[in-house]
Design an enzyme around this catalytic site. Sequence first.
Site, short mmCIF file in Angstrom:
data_model
loop_
_atom_site.label_atom_id
_atom_site.label_comp_id
_atom_site.label_asym_id
_atom_site.label_seq_id
_atom_site.Cartn_x
_atom_site.Cartn_y
_atom_site.Cartn_z
N LYS A 156 0.87 -1.18 0.00
CA LYS A 156 0.00 0.00 0.00
C LYS A 156 0.90 1.23 0.00
CE LYS A 156 -4.35 1.28 2.17
NZ LYS A 156 -5.08 1.60 0.96
N1 PMP Z 1 -7.59 -2.19 -3.18
C1 PMP Z 1 -7.09 -0.96 -3.07
C2 PMP Z 1 -6.34 -0.35 -4.19
C3 PMP Z 1 -7.30 -0.23 -1.87
O1 PMP Z 1 -6.82 1.01 -1.75
C4 PMP Z 1 -8.05 -0.82 -0.83
C5 PMP Z 1 -8.29 -0.04 0.43
N2 PMP Z 1 -7.27 -0.22 1.37
C6 PMP Z 1 -8.54 -2.12 -1.01
C7 PMP Z 1 -8.30 -2.77 -2.20
C8 PMP Z 1 -9.32 -2.81 0.07
O2 PMP Z 1 -8.47 -3.19 1.13
P1 PMP Z 1 -8.97 -3.19 2.64
O3 PMP Z 1 -10.21 -4.00 2.69
O4 PMP Z 1 -7.86 -3.81 3.39
O5 PMP Z 1 -9.21 -1.77 3.01
#
Ligand code: PMP
Length: 313
Positions: A156
Amino acid sequence: MSTPYAYFHKQIVPLSEAKIGIMTHAFNYGTGVFEGIRGNWNADDNTIYLFKVEEHLKRLRQSARICRIEISETDAQLSELIKQVVGKSEIREDQYVRPLAYKSSEVLGVRVHDLEDDLLIFVAPFGPYLDIDAGARVQTSSWRRVEDTSIPARAKNTGIYINSALAKTEAILNGFDEAIMLNADGHVSEGSGENVVIVRDGRLITPQRSDNVLEGITLDTVLFLARSELGLDVVERTIDRSELYVADEFFLTGTAAHVTPVLEVDRRPVGNGAIGAITKQLQKRYFDIIYGRVDKYAHWCTPVPLRQAVRQA
Ligand code: PMP
């Protein structure tokens, strides 16, 4: 009125005092990694429930490892700091906690080695991101999801989000609510900030991890609930764009988006155009859990009780 606080330069300070210099490496080159953790406000308990802090810290460390960013605080220290920032900020509504580890040197030059690292945490009020009741209308984006061979998709990383931002803006300006990105092979990858799940013949299908998705924590939660509580099959495999058009149900998962039903894709109704039965059940269960209302899953929620609000006469 609440005063938001932040953890910055190893101290908890009012958010208004937490400022970075304009030469900060991460600001110039996108050399940071971050997490988004939901704080869910339960007014009955006067408590904010932080969802899956441990899992988010684990992913933060994985992102940092991929991008060569050192985090000097332990997980125990980080969760304590998050609780302190949230507790002191006293935001009496749904919120979003952002830990961000970054290259803090104020120096020019593209690289990730031989630079200083720092970590900050802030919290901000954050309501629903997409319309969870009315559902979302989505568009297949003309922007492809970054390939792991270019920028590691499972990290991320701050810089990677220009990819999501371009796709999201294109979708909004075209009159949709969200973008669905395909990978370089033309297979469905994910939304700009959400993972994709479709339902076909009572079985949940989501793109495999090697299709350049962020390994979503909400996705893991929802797939776990689908298997363990609804007894459904879950498959991780390649999904074609046209498979979205014939899905019985389609929903997005994400810390910001929770479980958002998709009711239209590329101007085609999903299923019969109404929120599907499986989506509805998973959504309801998920919302009960994240507000700390289900004892069985209390271990997923970190309670931060706030002081009783002082009532105005
Ligand atoms: N894909 C992307 C590109 C994201 O930014 C997010 C948000 N964090 C997610 C998927 C979903 O991940 P999560 O459920 O851990 O927030």
